[in-house]
Design an enzyme around this catalytic site. Structure first.
Site, short mmCIF file in Angstrom:
data_model
loop_
_atom_site.label_atom_id
_atom_site.label_comp_id
_atom_site.label_asym_id
_atom_site.label_seq_id
_atom_site.Cartn_x
_atom_site.Cartn_y
_atom_site.Cartn_z
N HIS A 91 4.38 0.31 1.58
CA HIS A 91 5.08 -0.95 1.31
C HIS A 91 4.05 -2.02 0.93
CE1 HIS A 91 8.96 0.45 2.79
NE2 HIS A 91 8.38 0.90 3.89
N HIS A 132 6.96 6.63 -2.12
CA HIS A 132 7.26 7.57 -1.05
C HIS A 132 6.93 8.97 -1.54
CE1 HIS A 132 10.27 10.63 0.37
NE2 HIS A 132 9.73 10.28 1.52
#
Length: 308
Positions: A104, A114
């Site tokens: 993030h 991801h």
């Protein structure tokens, strides 16, 4: 089979070091990945046994929060989430080894990324164990840069084509369908690759594809980070990033198989939920202004052919 599992474990633990080192090189303050090694006690009351290493970075100027987590666990019975579509596996013992990461960034112009790479073996203690690989990587931008999505998908296609030219279109479509929030009628991001139950070739062929795919994550993500991390942004940009992060939270808690599997099997909660963003917001019935940068992202994240 145990030797093959250990070989994959060795690969994943080295990959964990490679990824955390590469990401740290882009950090501009003192933030570093901290290693949190853990082991489940081998006691009768524990449904899940095993060990792992969750590496976490928090409070960075570039990476507001990130986790790169390795685990190797085993249990006497697969949880419902793992057997819902494969009833023949119900009641079988299992071993699961994997690496999962979520990054993030602080800057709203740098997308969240991801990746996950794993192997499952059901009935590993029997004469006929059933193995399969799963994994992939996907990108969640907050502001659209078409060249970033093209680079991300081109990297994915290149690595797939090296092994099987049917993989990219198949796994790209699977990714678009998997990272979809049904209750919002929205995709989480621009996708990438997603695959599961991969055992269509020999073990070594599948192993080589998954490890090549895992090694290509940095090639896909680092150039985007380098290109976007110094773009100036306003509070309006940050507010929209936090709002869109809410979608990330919704997906992980409602739909994500890894989260559901971990919680159902008695996994380590702190590691399972470490992928959550450090901050997220929800606004009641909020709508972006017509023609705004924020509105554009809703068109940008719709499935499309990124490679002409």
């Amino acid at each position: 089979m145990q030797e093959k599992i250990s070989k994959f474990e060795d690969f994943l633990t080295q990959l964990q070091q490679n990824i955390t080192t590469a990401l740290e090189q882009h950090e501009t303050n003192a933030a570093k990945f901290i290693s949190d090694k853990w082991q489940k006690p081998d006691t009768p009351d524990q449904k899940l046994k095993g060990y792992g290493n969750s590496m976490i970075i928090e409070g960075g100027e570039i990476f507001e929060k990130g986790v790169v987590a390795f685990s190797r666990v085993h249990g006497s019975e697969l949880p419902p989430s793992a057997t819902a579509k494969r009833q023949e596996l119900a009641g079988k013992s299992f071993i699961a080894t994997g690496l999962s990461l979520v990054i993030h960034p602080r800057n709203p112009f740098v997308p969240t990324s991801h990746a996950n790479f794993r192997i499952f073996i059901a009935g590993a203690d029997t004469d006929n164990p059933i193995w399969w690989f799963g994994g992939g990587f996907d990108l969640t931008p907050y502001y659209p840069f078409e060249e970033d999505a093209i680079h991300w998908h081109q990297t994915a296609k290149n690595i797939c084509d090296k092994h099987d030219k049917t993989y990219y279109p198949k796994f790209k479509k699977w990714c678009d369908e998997y990272f979809y929030l049904k209750h919002r009628d929205e995709c989480r991001g621009v996708g990438g690759l997603f695959f599961d139950d991969l055992n269509d070739k020999s073990f070594d062929e599948c192993f080589n594809f998954v490890t090549d795919c895992a090694n290509s994550y940095l090639d896909a993500y680092i150039p985007i980070v380098a290109q976007r991390k110094n773009i100036e942004y306003s509070q309006k940009h940050k507010d929209f990033q936090l709002y869109r992060r809410g979608r990330y939270v919704e997906f992980n808690l409602v739909f994500d198989r890894g989260t559901i599997f971990g919680l159902q099997s008695g996994g380590r909660t702190e590691s399972i939920l470490s992928s959550m963003p450090p901050m997220a917001t929800w606004k009641y019935n909020w709508q972006p202004e017509l023609g705004s940068e924020e509105e554009k992202v809703y068109q940008y994240i719709k499935p499309r052919d990124w490679i002409k």
